[in-house]
Design a protein around this motif. Structure first.
Motif, mmCIF file in Angstrom:
data_model
loop_
_atom_site.group_PDB
_atom_site.id
_atom_site.type_symbol
_atom_site.label_atom_id
_atom_site.label_comp_id
_atom_site.label_asym_id
_atom_site.label_seq_id
_atom_site.Cartn_x
_atom_site.Cartn_y
_atom_site.Cartn_z
ATOM 1 N N PHE A 183 12.054 58.485 28.857
ATOM 2 C CA PHE A 183 12.762 59.850 29.475
ATOM 3 C C PHE A 183 12.551 59.694 30.314
ATOM 4 C CE2 PHE A 183 12.098 60.016 24.674
ATOM 5 C CZ PHE A 183 13.663 59.747 24.196
ATOM 6 N N GLY A 190 16.577 61.781 29.470
ATOM 7 C CA GLY A 190 15.997 61.752 30.463
ATOM 8 C C GLY A 190 15.312 63.394 30.232
ATOM 9 N N CYS A 191 13.969 63.503 30.316
ATOM 10 C CA CYS A 191 13.269 64.948 30.528
ATOM 11 C C CYS A 191 13.572 65.281 31.381
ATOM 12 C CB CYS A 191 12.066 64.695 29.476
ATOM 13 S SG CYS A 191 10.940 63.576 29.931
ATOM 14 N N VAL A 240 15.527 66.747 25.825
ATOM 15 C CA VAL A 240 16.298 65.899 25.731
ATOM 16 C C VAL A 240 16.691 66.277 24.381
ATOM 17 C CG1 VAL A 240 15.930 63.716 24.114
ATOM 18 C CG2 VAL A 240 14.250 64.066 26.336
#
Length: 367
Positions: A183, A190-191, A240
């Motif tokens: 992520f 993605g974060c 997320v």
């Protein structure tokens, strides 16, 4: 640059209300480690991958490391993989004392060539680790069949770039013994820092991974196995979760933008990535191959178009790994790709006008 390589600002603007609310909820309850958002995210991700278990972890690299630890990789054990990938794929093998065994890639997809794997298997082969490069899954049925013929060798999909992709109608991360994704902010999902996840249907492997990510604890201060500090922060899980709200839309956009790029670039003197008919590509990077790459990159830079190279040197040529790997086959395709690949701006929020600007600049650079 006149346009971003990946437009995370536009994505955040579209999701601001949801992401801000998710983050505020964590700040309010204060459970920053293993808070309720962790389990909520794991449940949501497992449903998307079609797996029994999802275990969130601190990064995509940590996902690979923990998966290998659950397989009890020992010094000298071999893992067959690709030399044309990011270093994380092999550094986790080497950290555990294993030996990366490299076979070449397909020249048109840049993915691991499944036809070369079987000849590289030895009595020390512990796992096969295909990488779903650029967002397209390898030929997992062929790879799983090879593993099965040789006594059930574990197959680990390094799906750091392919969460959301499908192979024969089945989701990436749910196709083998282990699926591992990242992520990192630039990934399709993605974060806002580091994060990752593991996926499996195997109860014993899942339990081992859950223990390993919390220092090998089966319960507090009972260390059943050697572990790591591998948890994904609650705040990153919240981010997320916020992004999942429009993830289906983003995947549809990535597929459409990728197809539009493919069509617009068809007449130019470059090599487009081949996407197999039985799968799709979520275009973590939109990558082409060009001759005289440095000149093309510089021309695009002058035109305000950012580019990136994924990846400029194959891993068997990297100082850290060239003496720690085994090259099972000649690697001319990986060597050639490393000289020629170039990634163009790509994100779900890339507009047609921006895409046209990229294509026009690339056409001029190749003229």
């Amino acid at each position: 640059m006149s346009l971003p390589f990946i437009d995370l600002k536009a994505q955040y603007a579209a999701l601001k209300t949801s992401i801000d609310a998710r983050i505020q909820r964590v700040l309010d309850h204060g459970q920053y480690i293993m808070g309720p958002e962790v389990q909520e995210l794991e449940t949501a991700l497992a449903a998307r991958a079609g797996t029994k278990h999802c275990i969130t972890v601190a990064s995509g690299t940590e996902a690979l490391l923990i998966a290998l630890m659950t397989l009890d990789l020992q010094p000298g054990d071999e893992v067959i993989t690709t030399p044309f990938t990011f270093a994380a794929t092999v550094e986790t093998i080497v950290l555990l004392g294993g030996v990366p065994v490299f076979v070449d890639i397909e020249p048109d997809s840049c993915n691991l060539d499944a036809a070369l794997i079987e000849a590289a298997i030895t009595p020390r082969t512990k796992a096969i680790m295909p990488v779903s490069l650029y967002g397209q899954v390898c030929d997992m049925d062929a790879i799983n069949a090879i593993a099965s013929r040789h006594g059930g060798i574990a197959v680990m999909e390094d799906a750091a770039q392919s969460f959301g992709a499908t192979y024969k109608g089945r989701p990436s991360c749910g196709l083998s013994t282990w699926g591992a994704t990242s992520f990192f902010p630039s990934k399709p999902l993605g974060c806002y820092g580091d994060g990752g996840a593991l996926f499996t249907d195997d109860d014993a492997l899942a339990q081992a991974a859950r223990e390993i990510r919390v220092h090998g604890q089966s319960q507090r201060y009972t260390h059943t196995r050697v572990g790591v500090g591998g948890r994904m922060d609650t705040l990153q899980c919240a981010v997320v979760l916020g992004k999942l709200e429009r993830f289906d839309w983003e995947i549809a956009r990535r597929l459409a933008i990728g197809e539009r790029y493919q069509q617009q670039l068809g007449a130019l003197p470059l090599q487009r990535l081949a996407v197999r008919e039985d799968r799709d590509c979520v275009w973590a990077q939109f990558t082409v191959q060009v001759d005289e790459r440095e000149a093309v990159v510089q021309a695009l830079k002058q035109a305000g178009i950012p580019t990136a190279i994924h990846y400029p040197r194959p891993l068997h040529r990297q100082p850290a790994y060239e003496q720690r790997c085994r090259v099972a086959t000649p690697l001319p395709q990986a060597e050639a790709a490393a000289r020629r690949v170039m990634s163009l701006p790509m994100s779900a929020d890339l507009s047609e006008a921006q895409q046209d600007e990229v294509v026009a600049a690339l056409r001029a650079a190749l003229a």
